[in-house]
Design a protein around this motif. Structure first.
Motif, short mmCIF file in Angstrom:
data_model
loop_
_atom_site.label_atom_id
_atom_site.label_comp_id
_atom_site.label_asym_id
_atom_site.label_seq_id
_atom_site.Cartn_x
_atom_site.Cartn_y
_atom_site.Cartn_z
N CYS A 128 0.84 -1.20 0.00
CA CYS A 128 0.00 0.00 0.00
C CYS A 128 0.87 1.25 0.00
O CYS A 128 1.97 1.25 0.58
CB CYS A 128 -0.88 0.05 1.25
SG CYS A 128 -2.19 -1.17 1.28
N SER A 229 -8.42 9.08 1.91
CA SER A 229 -8.27 8.18 0.76
C SER A 229 -7.32 7.02 1.07
O SER A 229 -6.61 6.53 0.18
CB SER A 229 -7.79 8.93 -0.48
OG SER A 229 -8.82 9.74 -1.00
N GLU A 231 -5.84 3.50 1.37
CA GLU A 231 -6.12 2.29 0.60
C GLU A 231 -6.62 1.16 1.48
O GLU A 231 -7.30 0.25 1.01
CB GLU A 231 -4.86 1.84 -0.13
CG GLU A 231 -4.37 2.82 -1.19
CD GLU A 231 -3.01 2.43 -1.70
OE1 GLU A 231 -2.90 1.35 -2.32
OE2 GLU A 231 -2.05 3.19 -1.48
N ARG A 232 -6.26 1.24 2.76
CA ARG A 232 -6.61 0.14 3.66
C ARG A 232 -6.80 0.69 5.07
O ARG A 232 -6.06 1.57 5.50
CB ARG A 232 -5.50 -0.91 3.64
CG ARG A 232 -5.96 -2.32 3.96
CD ARG A 232 -4.95 -3.33 3.44
NE ARG A 232 -4.92 -3.33 1.97
CZ ARG A 232 -3.98 -3.93 1.26
NH1 ARG A 232 -3.00 -4.58 1.86
NH2 ARG A 232 -4.03 -3.91 -0.06
N LEU A 262 -17.67 6.07 -3.16
CA LEU A 262 -16.26 5.74 -3.42
C LEU A 262 -16.19 4.47 -4.26
O LEU A 262 -16.54 3.38 -3.79
CB LEU A 262 -15.50 5.53 -2.10
CG LEU A 262 -15.38 6.75 -1.19
CD1 LEU A 262 -14.62 6.39 0.09
CD2 LEU A 262 -14.69 7.91 -1.91
N PRO A 263 -15.73 4.57 -5.49
CA PRO A 263 -15.74 3.39 -6.37
C PRO A 263 -14.83 2.26 -5.91
O PRO A 263 -15.05 1.11 -6.28
CB PRO A 263 -15.28 3.95 -7.71
CG PRO A 263 -14.54 5.21 -7.39
CD PRO A 263 -15.21 5.77 -6.17
N PHE A 264 -13.82 2.58 -5.08
CA PHE A 264 -12.91 1.52 -4.65
C PHE A 264 -13.42 0.76 -3.43
O PHE A 264 -12.77 -0.17 -2.96
CB PHE A 264 -11.51 2.08 -4.39
CG PHE A 264 -11.40 3.04 -3.23
CD1 PHE A 264 -11.06 2.59 -1.96
CD2 PHE A 264 -11.63 4.40 -3.41
CE1 PHE A 264 -10.96 3.47 -0.90
CE2 PHE A 264 -11.52 5.28 -2.36
CZ PHE A 264 -11.18 4.81 -1.10
N VAL A 265 -14.60 1.14 -2.91
CA VAL A 265 -15.20 0.42 -1.78
C VAL A 265 -16.55 -0.12 -2.24
O VAL A 265 -17.50 0.64 -2.43
CB VAL A 265 -15.39 1.33 -0.56
CG1 VAL A 265 -15.90 0.50 0.62
CG2 VAL A 265 -14.09 2.03 -0.18
N ASN A 266 -16.61 -1.41 -2.42
CA ASN A 266 -17.83 -2.06 -2.90
C ASN A 266 -17.89 -3.46 -2.29
O ASN A 266 -16.93 -3.89 -1.63
CB ASN A 266 -17.84 -2.10 -4.43
CG ASN A 266 -16.61 -2.78 -5.00
OD1 ASN A 266 -16.37 -3.96 -4.75
ND2 ASN A 266 -15.80 -2.02 -5.76
N SER A 269 -14.74 -5.52 -2.89
CA SER A 269 -13.43 -5.04 -2.43
C SER A 269 -13.36 -4.77 -0.94
O SER A 269 -12.27 -4.63 -0.39
CB SER A 269 -13.07 -3.75 -3.17
OG SER A 269 -13.94 -2.69 -2.78
N VAL A 273 -10.28 -3.75 1.79
CA VAL A 273 -10.09 -2.37 2.25
C VAL A 273 -10.15 -2.28 3.77
O VAL A 273 -9.35 -1.56 4.39
CB VAL A 273 -11.14 -1.44 1.61
CG1 VAL A 273 -11.04 -0.02 2.18
CG2 VAL A 273 -10.98 -1.42 0.10
#
Length: 301
Positions: A128, A229, A231-232, A262-266, A269, A273
């Motif tokens: 990360c 923001s 990543e984890r 937030l497109p990176f949290v779904n 994923s 995260v």
């Protein structure tokens, strides 16, 4: 195998303090004591450091302390504990007591920044560029690492004292002496004891109040993701580690709170995260070693 240099670390927590000696990043000795008065606790830790330094000279010392603590080296209170509900510890001279006269480099940071750095180097944060480590135990603290450096500013992140959206119908007033229902006042160990009216360790996983707890922590996750923001987000501490059922609830609530923004949290994923600390209960002690390595200018894998 090529011998690695030795490093010493102090993890100063609100309940217990741990001194560790490591060869590289492999802990070879440790000494744990309860955190009582500053005088007794720091003297015992310093005595252990001195004993190690005589028998096995270490290259550097890392101090990972509970906060709030003054981290600005130009400030007259550098290395001192600031205003804290921990009785007797306001103004404690942590850095000076542990380092005066030691002939080696040293560094001091918060315990959570240290743990975040250890996770970044050796744990669940490997790979990360940015992460947040959150510990929930006696208090709630958060450390942030971006591109290998712990975040500081006017002070250091005080994530535990954010006041966030509450769950509808939850009338608990909170237990923080400063802010009442900040997130630390809602989900830390003492807060849970007040919330349940008993030791949270004795409360069944099926108790409905755990849903409120999970929703509160999810709101914290959403806030961290939106503002940093990261990543984890990695969770450690006695509360988080002792209740494995909480993380799936937190993830579900976090997706709901974010509302698809937030497109990176779904759903596919979120397990990646938001997860538990890869180093488990060793994140804190290894955080002190990571700080020692940074002080020495060496970063060992």
């Amino acid at each position: 195998m090529i011998p690695q240099p030795y490093f010493a670390g102090i993890e100063l927590g609100g309940t217990k303090a741990i001194a560790v000696l490591a060869e590289g990043n492999r802990i070879v000795d440790r000494h744990s004591i309860p955190t009582t008065t500053p005088e007794a606790t720091l003297a015992a830790l310093r005595a252990q450091l001195d004993a190690w330094h005589v028998s096995t000279a270490f290259a550097a010392l890392g101090i990972a302390s509970f906060g709030p603590i003054q981290l600005d080296p130009t400030h007259r209170d550098f290395g001192h504990i600031l205003a804290t509900p921990k009785r007797g510890w306001t103004g404690a001279t942590v850095a000076a007591t542990l380092t005066e006269g030691l002939d080696c480099p040293w560094a001091i940071d918060t315990d959570v920044n240290g743990a975040a750095l250890a996770e970044y180097r050796w744990g669940a944060g490997v790979g990360c560029n940015s992460l947040c480590y959150v510990t929930i135990g006696t208090g709630l603290g958060g450390g942030i690492v971006i591109e290998g450096r712990p975040v500081h500013g006017a002070l250091h992140p005080e994530i535990g004292h954010l006041r966030l959206r509450r769950v509808g119908g939850d009338a608990f007033r909170g237990a923080c002496l400063f802010h009442g229902d900040c997130i630390e006042g809602l989900v830390s160990g003492p807060a849970l004891a007040a919330r349940f009216g008993q030791d949270a360790a004795t409360v069944a996983d099926s108790h409905p109040v755990w849903q409120h707890v999970a929703a509160d922590i999810a709101e914290l996750c959403a806030t961290i993701l939106l503002t940093t923001s990261a990543e984890r987000i990695l969770f450690g501490g006695s509360v988080a580690l002792s209740r494995p059922f909480l993380l799936p609830l937190i993830r579900t609530h976090a997706i709901d709170r974010l509302g698809g923004y937030l497109p990176f949290v779904n759903p596919c994923s979120v397990d990646h995260v938001i997860q538990g600390a890869g180093l488990g209960d060793q994140a804190g002690p290894l955080g002190a070693i990571a700080l020692a390595q940074a002080a020495s200018g060496q970063t060992l894998t």
